[in-house]
Scaffold this motif. Sequence first.
Motif, PDB file in Angstrom:
ATOM      1  N   ILE A  77       7.959  -9.429  15.009  1.00  0.00           N
ATOM      2  CA  ILE A  77       8.287  -8.622  16.185  1.00  0.00           C
ATOM      3  C   ILE A  77       7.017  -7.990  16.747  1.00  0.00           C
ATOM      4  O   ILE A  77       6.184  -7.467  15.993  1.00  0.00           O
ATOM      5  CB  ILE A  77       9.315  -7.536  15.793  1.00  0.00           C
ATOM      6  N   ASP A  78       6.885  -7.976  18.076  1.00  0.00           N
ATOM      7  CA  ASP A  78       5.693  -7.413  18.709  1.00  0.00           C
ATOM      8  C   ASP A  78       5.780  -5.888  18.855  1.00  0.00           C
ATOM      9  O   ASP A  78       6.775  -5.273  18.453  1.00  0.00           O
ATOM     10  CB  ASP A  78       5.418  -8.095  20.053  1.00  0.00           C
ATOM     11  N   ASP A  79       4.740  -5.288  19.416  1.00  0.00           N
ATOM     12  CA  ASP A  79       4.654  -3.833  19.602  1.00  0.00           C
ATOM     13  C   ASP A  79       5.817  -3.252  20.391  1.00  0.00           C
ATOM     14  O   ASP A  79       6.186  -2.099  20.196  1.00  0.00           O
ATOM     15  CB  ASP A  79       3.360  -3.455  20.340  1.00  0.00           C
ATOM     16  N   LYS A  80       6.396  -4.031  21.287  1.00  0.00           N
ATOM     17  CA  LYS A  80       7.471  -3.538  22.158  1.00  0.00           C
ATOM     18  C   LYS A  80       8.860  -3.828  21.602  1.00  0.00           C
ATOM     19  O   LYS A  80       9.852  -3.519  22.231  1.00  0.00           O
ATOM     20  CB  LYS A  80       7.314  -4.118  23.555  1.00  0.00           C
ATOM     21  N   GLY A  81       8.932  -4.447  20.418  1.00  0.00           N
ATOM     22  CA  GLY A  81      10.221  -4.699  19.791  1.00  0.00           C
ATOM     23  C   GLY A  81      10.835  -6.053  20.096  1.00  0.00           C
ATOM     24  O   GLY A  81      11.999  -6.276  19.784  1.00  0.00           O
ATOM     25  N   HIS A  82      10.071  -6.961  20.698  1.00  0.00           N
ATOM     26  CA  HIS A  82      10.600  -8.295  21.012  1.00  0.00           C
ATOM     27  C   HIS A  82      10.280  -9.272  19.888  1.00  0.00           C
ATOM     28  O   HIS A  82       9.154  -9.299  19.375  1.00  0.00           O
ATOM     29  CB  HIS A  82      10.009  -8.813  22.322  1.00  0.00           C
ATOM     30  N   ILE A  83      11.273 -10.099  19.551  1.00  0.00           N
ATOM     31  CA  ILE A  83      11.074 -11.123  18.530  1.00  0.00           C
ATOM     32  C   ILE A  83      10.075 -12.161  19.039  1.00  0.00           C
ATOM     33  O   ILE A  83      10.223 -12.687  20.146  1.00  0.00           O
ATOM     34  CB  ILE A  83      12.402 -11.803  18.143  1.00  0.00           C
ATOM     35  N   ILE A  84       9.073 -12.435  18.209  1.00  0.00           N
ATOM     36  CA  ILE A  84       8.072 -13.460  18.516  1.00  0.00           C
ATOM     37  C   ILE A  84       8.573 -14.813  18.017  1.00  0.00           C
ATOM     38  O   ILE A  84       8.597 -15.789  18.754  1.00  0.00           O
ATOM     39  CB  ILE A  84       6.721 -13.117  17.845  1.00  0.00           C
ATOM     40  N   ASN A  85       8.921 -14.868  16.744  1.00  0.00           N
ATOM     41  CA  ASN A  85       9.466 -16.082  16.144  1.00  0.00           C
ATOM     42  C   ASN A  85      10.237 -15.710  14.886  1.00  0.00           C
ATOM     43  O   ASN A  85      10.089 -14.594  14.368  1.00  0.00           O
ATOM     44  CB  ASN A  85       8.369 -17.119  15.823  1.00  0.00           C
ATOM     45  N   ILE A  86      11.093 -16.623  14.450  1.00  0.00           N
ATOM     46  CA  ILE A  86      11.945 -16.421  13.278  1.00  0.00           C
ATOM     47  C   ILE A  86      11.711 -17.587  12.328  1.00  0.00           C
ATOM     48  O   ILE A  86      11.603 -18.746  12.766  1.00  0.00           O
ATOM     49  CB  ILE A  86      13.436 -16.365  13.680  1.00  0.00           C
ATOM     50  N   SER A 130       3.748 -19.856   3.009  1.00  0.00           N
ATOM     51  CA  SER A 130       3.518 -18.799   3.997  1.00  0.00           C
ATOM     52  C   SER A 130       4.317 -19.076   5.268  1.00  0.00           C
ATOM     53  O   SER A 130       4.346 -20.197   5.764  1.00  0.00           O
ATOM     54  CB  SER A 130       2.036 -18.709   4.352  1.00  0.00           C
ATOM     55  N   HIS A 131       4.955 -18.019   5.759  1.00  0.00           N
ATOM     56  CA  HIS A 131       5.685 -18.049   7.029  1.00  0.00           C
ATOM     57  C   HIS A 131       5.011 -17.000   7.891  1.00  0.00           C
ATOM     58  O   HIS A 131       5.021 -15.812   7.536  1.00  0.00           O
ATOM     59  CB  HIS A 131       7.158 -17.722   6.809  1.00  0.00           C
ATOM     60  N   CYS A 132       4.427 -17.420   9.013  1.00  0.00           N
ATOM     61  CA  CYS A 132       3.540 -16.534   9.765  1.00  0.00           C
ATOM     62  C   CYS A 132       4.023 -16.285  11.194  1.00  0.00           C
ATOM     63  O   CYS A 132       4.711 -17.116  11.786  1.00  0.00           O
ATOM     64  CB  CYS A 132       2.143 -17.139   9.821  1.00  0.00           C
ATOM     65  N   ALA A 133       3.588 -15.140  11.712  1.00  0.00           N
ATOM     66  CA  ALA A 133       3.845 -14.815  13.117  1.00  0.00           C
ATOM     67  C   ALA A 133       3.043 -15.778  13.990  1.00  0.00           C
ATOM     68  O   ALA A 133       1.897 -16.106  13.678  1.00  0.00           O
ATOM     69  CB  ALA A 133       3.434 -13.376  13.392  1.00  0.00           C
ATOM     70  N   GLU A 134       3.656 -16.216  15.083  1.00  0.00           N
ATOM     71  CA  GLU A 134       2.977 -17.144  15.994  1.00  0.00           C
ATOM     72  C   GLU A 134       1.989 -16.428  16.908  1.00  0.00           C
ATOM     73  O   GLU A 134       1.122 -17.067  17.505  1.00  0.00           O
ATOM     74  CB  GLU A 134       4.011 -17.925  16.810  1.00  0.00           C
ATOM     75  N   SER A 135       2.131 -15.120  17.050  1.00  0.00           N
ATOM     76  CA  SER A 135       1.194 -14.288  17.794  1.00  0.00           C
ATOM     77  C   SER A 135       1.189 -12.917  17.114  1.00  0.00           C
ATOM     78  O   SER A 135       2.024 -12.667  16.237  1.00  0.00           O
ATOM     79  CB  SER A 135       1.581 -14.210  19.275  1.00  0.00           C
ATOM     80  N   PRO A 136       0.268 -12.024  17.474  1.00  0.00           N
ATOM     81  CA  PRO A 136       0.186 -10.743  16.762  1.00  0.00           C
ATOM     82  C   PRO A 136       1.518  -9.985  16.711  1.00  0.00           C
ATOM     83  O   PRO A 136       2.156  -9.750  17.738  1.00  0.00           O
ATOM     84  CB  PRO A 136      -0.876  -9.976  17.546  1.00  0.00           C
ATOM     85  N   ALA A 137       1.909  -9.640  15.499  1.00  0.00           N
ATOM     86  CA  ALA A 137       3.167  -8.926  15.244  1.00  0.00           C
ATOM     87  C   ALA A 137       2.849  -7.550  14.667  1.00  0.00           C
ATOM     88  O   ALA A 137       1.945  -7.409  13.856  1.00  0.00           O
ATOM     89  CB  ALA A 137       4.038  -9.710  14.271  1.00  0.00           C
ATOM     90  N   ARG A 138       3.623  -6.570  15.061  1.00  0.00           N
ATOM     91  CA  ARG A 138       3.487  -5.221  14.506  1.00  0.00           C
ATOM     92  C   ARG A 138       4.533  -4.961  13.426  1.00  0.00           C
ATOM     93  O   ARG A 138       4.393  -4.096  12.587  1.00  0.00           O
ATOM     94  CB  ARG A 138       3.638  -4.209  15.639  1.00  0.00           C
ATOM     95  N   TYR A 139       5.632  -5.759  13.483  1.00  0.00           N
ATOM     96  CA  TYR A 139       6.756  -5.585  12.564  1.00  0.00           C
ATOM     97  C   TYR A 139       7.245  -6.947  12.081  1.00  0.00           C
ATOM     98  O   TYR A 139       7.033  -7.968  12.726  1.00  0.00           O
ATOM     99  CB  TYR A 139       7.938  -4.908  13.268  1.00  0.00           C
ATOM    100  N   ALA A 140       7.964  -6.916  10.956  1.00  0.00           N
ATOM    101  CA  ALA A 140       8.712  -8.091  10.489  1.00  0.00           C
ATOM    102  C   ALA A 140      10.044  -7.562   9.970  1.00  0.00           C
ATOM    103  O   ALA A 140      10.090  -6.545   9.275  1.00  0.00           O
ATOM    104  CB  ALA A 140       7.965  -8.823   9.394  1.00  0.00           C
ATOM    105  N   LEU A 141      11.128  -8.224  10.332  1.00  0.00           N
ATOM    106  CA  LEU A 141      12.465  -7.833   9.891  1.00  0.00           C
ATOM    107  C   LEU A 141      13.047  -8.955   9.055  1.00  0.00           C
ATOM    108  O   LEU A 141      13.272 -10.060   9.557  1.00  0.00           O
ATOM    109  CB  LEU A 141      13.363  -7.534  11.094  1.00  0.00           C
ATOM    110  N   GLU A 142      13.273  -8.668   7.759  1.00  0.00           N
ATOM    111  CA  GLU A 142      13.892  -9.643   6.863  1.00  0.00           C
ATOM    112  C   GLU A 142      15.378  -9.341   6.747  1.00  0.00           C
ATOM    113  O   GLU A 142      15.776  -8.187   6.597  1.00  0.00           O
ATOM    114  CB  GLU A 142      13.249  -9.595   5.476  1.00  0.00           C
ATOM    115  N   GLN A 153      17.114 -15.186  19.200  1.00  0.00           N
ATOM    116  CA  GLN A 153      15.911 -16.009  19.165  1.00  0.00           C
ATOM    117  C   GLN A 153      14.712 -15.266  19.734  1.00  0.00           C
ATOM    118  O   GLN A 153      14.825 -14.082  20.071  1.00  0.00           O
ATOM    119  CB  GLN A 153      16.157 -17.302  19.941  1.00  0.00           C
ATOM    120  N   ALA A 154      13.593 -15.958  19.854  1.00  0.00           N
ATOM    121  CA  ALA A 154      12.378 -15.364  20.404  1.00  0.00           C
ATOM    122  C   ALA A 154      12.684 -14.729  21.755  1.00  0.00           C
ATOM    123  O   ALA A 154      13.439 -15.283  22.555  1.00  0.00           O
ATOM    124  CB  ALA A 154      11.299 -16.423  20.533  1.00  0.00           C
ATOM    125  N   GLY A 155      12.120 -13.545  21.971  1.00  0.00           N
ATOM    126  CA  GLY A 155      12.334 -12.808  23.214  1.00  0.00           C
ATOM    127  C   GLY A 155      13.389 -11.730  23.098  1.00  0.00           C
ATOM    128  O   GLY A 155      13.395 -10.777  23.880  1.00  0.00           O
TER     129      GLY A 155
END
Length: 144
Positions: free
Chosen positions: A86-95, A105-117, A129-131
């Motif tokens: 999840i990015d700085d604004k709370g939008h999902i980048i990728n799942i 390893s499962h990685c963010a596709e762009s800079p993430a500030r959060y991860a929700l498991e 989904q993303a967005g």
Amino acid sequence: MKKSLLCSLLALSALSACADMPTLELGVGMYRIKAEVAHTNAARMTGLMHRTEMPSDAGMLFVFTRAAKHCMWMRNTLIPLSVAFIDDKGHIINIADMQPQTETSHCAESPARYALETNIGWFAARKLQAGTRIAGIERAPAPE
């Protein structure tokens, strides 16, 4: 030290690290999830390790000290999980879906500030989904 004693001590330290975690209710559209907040280094390192189950409406929110292409893996994690970066604004980048006891390893596709498991498939079952924006994330404690 015997292996079984070492494993017991690791499990106890994981439980004690989680016992003090704050919780936060997050909203995703009409869905709610009660997330433990891993905002300290110790909590982020332990995550959901050694747990054998998690309620269907629960999860863990990782709050990182800075936005980056963070990665997650499942060492010592016993339940299958999905992770949303999840990015700085709370939008999902990728799942990504993650299998127990693996070190892939499962990685963010762009800079993430959060991860929700969450339990595996939680996002897919709700067609998220993303967005998609995660509401309430701004109330998370500052990272330590």
